[in-house]
Design a protein around this motif. Structure first.
Motif, PDB file in Angstrom:
ATOM      1  N   ALA A  17       0.779  -1.228   0.142  1.00  0.00           N
ATOM      2  CA  ALA A  17      -0.143  -0.085  -0.099  1.00  0.00           C
ATOM      3  C   ALA A  17       0.871   1.222   0.045  1.00  0.00           C
ATOM      4  CB  ALA A  17      -0.922   0.120   1.031  1.00  0.00           C
ATOM      5  N   LEU A  18       1.942   1.269   0.741  1.00  0.00           N
ATOM      6  CA  LEU A  18       3.025   2.273   0.682  1.00  0.00           C
ATOM      7  C   LEU A  18       3.495   2.474  -0.765  1.00  0.00           C
ATOM      8  CD1 LEU A  18       4.500   1.723   4.310  1.00  0.00           C
ATOM      9  CD2 LEU A  18       2.993   3.672   3.816  1.00  0.00           C
ATOM     10  N   GLU A  19       3.754   1.333  -1.189  1.00  0.00           N
ATOM     11  CA  GLU A  19       4.302   1.496  -2.535  1.00  0.00           C
ATOM     12  C   GLU A  19       3.160   2.237  -3.605  1.00  0.00           C
ATOM     13  OE1 GLU A  19       5.486  -1.574  -6.205  1.00  0.00           O
ATOM     14  OE2 GLU A  19       5.207  -2.276  -3.991  1.00  0.00           O
ATOM     15  N   ALA A  20       2.176   1.909  -3.381  1.00  0.00           N
ATOM     16  CA  ALA A  20       0.946   2.391  -4.337  1.00  0.00           C
ATOM     17  C   ALA A  20       0.827   3.865  -4.010  1.00  0.00           C
ATOM     18  CB  ALA A  20      -0.339   1.454  -3.971  1.00  0.00           C
ATOM     19  N   LEU A  21       0.937   4.389  -3.004  1.00  0.00           N
ATOM     20  CA  LEU A  21       0.803   5.761  -2.574  1.00  0.00           C
ATOM     21  C   LEU A  21       1.398   6.836  -3.411  1.00  0.00           C
ATOM     22  CD1 LEU A  21      -0.122   5.886   1.381  1.00  0.00           C
ATOM     23  CD2 LEU A  21      -1.543   5.854  -0.378  1.00  0.00           C
ATOM     24  N   ASP A  22       2.691   6.248  -4.010  1.00  0.00           N
ATOM     25  CA  ASP A  22       3.551   7.047  -4.582  1.00  0.00           C
ATOM     26  C   ASP A  22       2.694   7.685  -6.026  1.00  0.00           C
ATOM     27  OD1 ASP A  22       5.551   6.436  -3.017  1.00  0.00           O
ATOM     28  OD2 ASP A  22       6.514   5.012  -4.190  1.00  0.00           O
ATOM     29  N   HIS A  23       1.497   7.090  -6.134  1.00  0.00           N
ATOM     30  CA  HIS A  23       0.948   7.632  -7.530  1.00  0.00           C
ATOM     31  C   HIS A  23      -0.202   8.619  -7.296  1.00  0.00           C
ATOM     32  CE1 HIS A  23       2.845   4.404 -10.092  1.00  0.00           C
ATOM     33  NE2 HIS A  23       2.816   3.391  -8.973  1.00  0.00           N
ATOM     34  N   TRP A  24      -0.357   8.922  -5.739  1.00  0.00           N
ATOM     35  CA  TRP A  24      -1.408   9.664  -5.486  1.00  0.00           C
ATOM     36  C   TRP A  24      -0.969  10.853  -4.535  1.00  0.00           C
ATOM     37  CZ3 TRP A  24      -2.644   4.771  -6.702  1.00  0.00           C
ATOM     38  CH2 TRP A  24      -3.868   4.743  -7.570  1.00  0.00           C
ATOM     39  N   PRO A  25      -1.538  12.013  -4.724  1.00  0.00           N
ATOM     40  CA  PRO A  25      -1.190  13.216  -4.004  1.00  0.00           C
ATOM     41  C   PRO A  25      -1.517  12.807  -2.468  1.00  0.00           C
ATOM     42  CG  PRO A  25      -2.840  13.797  -5.205  1.00  0.00           C
ATOM     43  CD  PRO A  25      -2.538  12.441  -5.785  1.00  0.00           C
ATOM     44  N   VAL A  26      -0.863  12.544  -1.508  1.00  0.00           N
ATOM     45  CA  VAL A  26      -1.428  12.076  -0.318  1.00  0.00           C
ATOM     46  C   VAL A  26      -0.666  12.861   0.906  1.00  0.00           C
ATOM     47  CG1 VAL A  26      -2.334  10.099  -0.930  1.00  0.00           C
ATOM     48  CG2 VAL A  26      -0.009  10.136  -0.164  1.00  0.00           C
TER      49      VAL A  26
END
Length: 339
Positions: A17-26
């Motif tokens: 999930a942390l890897e995936a968050l690289d694709h969204w502005p969070v």
């Protein structure tokens, strides 16, 4: 179900999930695992401070075209005024992101959808906490929302590349049902294999015997169980989440799915009446169509056999599999006796 996972799996999912968050502005925020079923669903915090749901999709379950189609359907329903999640694009404006394979996971897709504030109607296997009167009000609203969803689906023209699964006769009873060969899957004793094979043939005939004019067919949610119906503070008080199984199907399948897990409730007759009344308050539903509702409840129950057989890692899967087999055969006996 998420809190029953072994810690090693939870840790691997958290890193993914942390890897995936690289694709969204969070915001700098730890993803919180909320649900693990077809997808691993995390609550995250977007850059603007709003909660959202990040979904790690089960590898191999849906391809990219099907996943984009799901998001398009949800967007259309949201635009039509139904309370459902809406897609949150990636930082570069895409609907989905693709995560490469690593030592824990094969290649998989991930998306983010808006957060629905509210609480689930209930949990399967646990008695509903609401009073009988409140249950009737809730299920009337669910019926209204379901009918509105079907109306919006019929008035929407899907884009050219739209593709979703079909919960038709083939998808339910064919050689390769959407949720697995319930009559021929791992963990079935020989007597169950024989009984379920015979039942499959009987249901094929029963479904074919129904007049096509009595079976409303179109886009459906296909998984409106308690956990996917949220009670909210908005007007109408219900929202629908998790369109992972949405596709083309018989509208009775949506009604049967919602009713199935409530059969043991003391107020079930009132629940069924309220759901149907709510539906009919927004959309036509003939008595001839309703006569096939018990058949679709058997069909819905059978899908869980194939689904569980392919997921032995789920806690209590073997026990639940035995229960669904027994329930399906008993429901079929009652259906046959009533014919």
């Amino acid at each position: 179900m998420a809190d029953q996972l072994p810690q090693t799996i939870r840790d691997a999912l958290q890193k993914r999930a942390l890897e995936a968050l690289d694709h969204w502005p969070v915001r700098a925020h730890e993803p919180l695992l909320m649900k693990y079923r077809e997808n691993a669903v995390f609550r995250i915090t977007l850059e603007d401070g709003q909660f959202a749901a990040l979904r790690l999709h089960r590898p191999g379950y849906h391809d990219e075209t099907s996943l984009c189609s799901e998001l398009q359907f949800m967007s259309a329903l949201k635009l039509g005024g139904l309370d459902v999640p809406s897609p949150v694009p990636t930082s570069d404006g895409q609907s989905l992101a693709r995560l490469p394979a690593n030592r824990h996971f094969p290649e998989q897709h991930v998306d983010v959808v808006s957060w629905i504030e509210g609480v689930p109607l209930g949990q399967s296997g646990t008695p509903l906490a609401h009073s009988a009167d409140m249950q009737a009000e809730i299920f009337f609203s669910v019926g209204e929302g379901m009918a509105t969803m079907h109306e919006l689906a019929d008035s929407w023209e899907p884009p050219e590349r739209f593709r979703r699964p079909a919960w038709d006769a083939e998808g339910l009873l064919g050689e390769k049902p959407l949720w697995g060969r319930f009559w021929d899957c791992r963990g079935l004793p020989s007597d169950s294999i024989a009984a379920l094979s015979a039942l499959r043939n009987e249901l094929h005939q029963a479904l074919a015997a129904i007049s096509p004019g009595d079976l409303d067919y179109g886009l459906i949610h296909a998984d409106l169980v308690r956990e996917n119906i949220f009670l909210t503070e908005n007007e109408g008080n219900v929202a629908f989440i998790d369109f992972d199984d949405a596709g083309h199907g018989f509208r009775l399948f949506d009604l049967a799915t919602t009713l199935l897990k409530n059969r043991s409730e003391p107020a079930y007759p009132a629940i069924e009446k309220a759901l149907i009344s709510g539906y009919r308050s927004r959309r036509a539903l003939s008595d001839a169509a309703l006569a096939s509702l018990p058949l679709f409840m058997v069909l819905r129950n059978l899908t869980y056999i194939g689904w569980l057989a392919e997921r032995p890692e789920i806690p209590g899967a073997a026990e639940r599999l035995s229960r669904y087999i027994a329930e399906s055969l008993e429901m079929a006996r009652k259906l046959k006796a009533a014919a």
